[in-house]
Design a protein around this motif. Structure first.
Motif, mmCIF file in Angstrom:
data_model
loop_
_atom_site.group_PDB
_atom_site.id
_atom_site.type_symbol
_atom_site.label_atom_id
_atom_site.label_comp_id
_atom_site.label_asym_id
_atom_site.label_seq_id
_atom_site.Cartn_x
_atom_site.Cartn_y
_atom_site.Cartn_z
ATOM 1 N N SER A 129 36.239 38.261 50.009
ATOM 2 C CA SER A 129 35.830 38.946 48.779
ATOM 3 C C SER A 129 37.042 39.239 47.894
ATOM 4 O O SER A 129 36.944 39.212 46.666
ATOM 5 N N ALA A 130 38.194 39.491 48.503
ATOM 6 C CA ALA A 130 39.419 39.688 47.721
ATOM 7 C C ALA A 130 39.841 38.380 47.048
ATOM 8 O O ALA A 130 40.260 38.375 45.884
ATOM 9 N N ILE A 131 39.704 37.264 47.761
ATOM 10 C CA ILE A 131 40.034 35.961 47.185
ATOM 11 C C ILE A 131 39.074 35.627 46.048
ATOM 12 O O ILE A 131 39.483 35.088 45.014
ATOM 13 N N ASP A 132 37.802 35.965 46.211
ATOM 14 C CA ASP A 132 36.841 35.760 45.121
ATOM 15 C C ASP A 132 37.223 36.590 43.896
ATOM 16 O O ASP A 132 37.020 36.169 42.761
ATOM 17 N N PRO A 150 41.699 34.779 42.930
ATOM 18 C CA PRO A 150 42.064 33.619 43.762
ATOM 19 C C PRO A 150 43.515 33.160 43.602
ATOM 20 O O PRO A 150 43.935 32.250 44.314
ATOM 21 N N THR A 151 44.286 33.758 42.724
ATOM 22 C CA THR A 151 45.661 33.305 42.500
ATOM 23 C C THR A 151 46.707 34.113 43.255
ATOM 24 O O THR A 151 47.899 33.811 43.149
ATOM 25 N N LEU A 152 46.302 35.115 44.020
ATOM 26 C CA LEU A 152 47.262 35.944 44.742
ATOM 27 C C LEU A 152 47.571 35.321 46.108
ATOM 28 O O LEU A 152 46.711 35.246 46.991
ATOM 29 N N VAL A 153 48.798 34.867 46.274
ATOM 30 C CA VAL A 153 49.210 34.144 47.473
ATOM 31 C C VAL A 153 49.094 35.008 48.724
ATOM 32 O O VAL A 153 48.734 34.512 49.808
#
Length: 117
Positions: A96-99, A102-105
């Protein structure tokens, strides 16, 4: 302690919290706080919820938390559940954090750590 570091987006926050899991009752307290923060940050006016011993008065739109607070709260919650061995919950929070961003490595590194276990 948690709120200010989640607002700042400190990626190493979970590493600072790890010693608390080895003290009686502290791990459960961290779990309760993280779940409350996730719930309250997902509301229309995002906030961390009432402090300990405070009334639950919601802030106005002007006092809204930045979107990164929710992002880093989800990442720390994913690390929390991974540490407890609850892989499915950890993957749910990191996905859910990636959704969300999505650009945070760091999120992909968190997901890789979960899969490594």
């Amino acid at each position: 302690y948690l709120r200010s570091r989640l607002r700042k987006g400190v990626p190493s926050l979970f590493r600072m919290l790890r010693p608390l899991y080895f003290q009686a009752g502290k791990g459960e307290l961290v779990s309760q706080l993280l779940l409350q923060y996730n719930k309250c940050l997902e509301e229309e006016v995002s906030w961390f919820g009432p402090g300990v011993g405070e009334e639950g008065v919601k802030p106005s739109m002007d006092d809204d938390e930045p979107p990164t607070s929710l992002l880093f709260t989800r990442m720390v919650t994913a690390d929390h559940f991974d540490f407890l061995g609850e892989t499915e919950k950890a993957l749910s929070y990191v996905n859910s954090a990636i959704d969300h961003t999505p650009t945070l490595v760091e999120l992909y590194l968190c997901k890789a750590r979960i899969y490594r276990h």
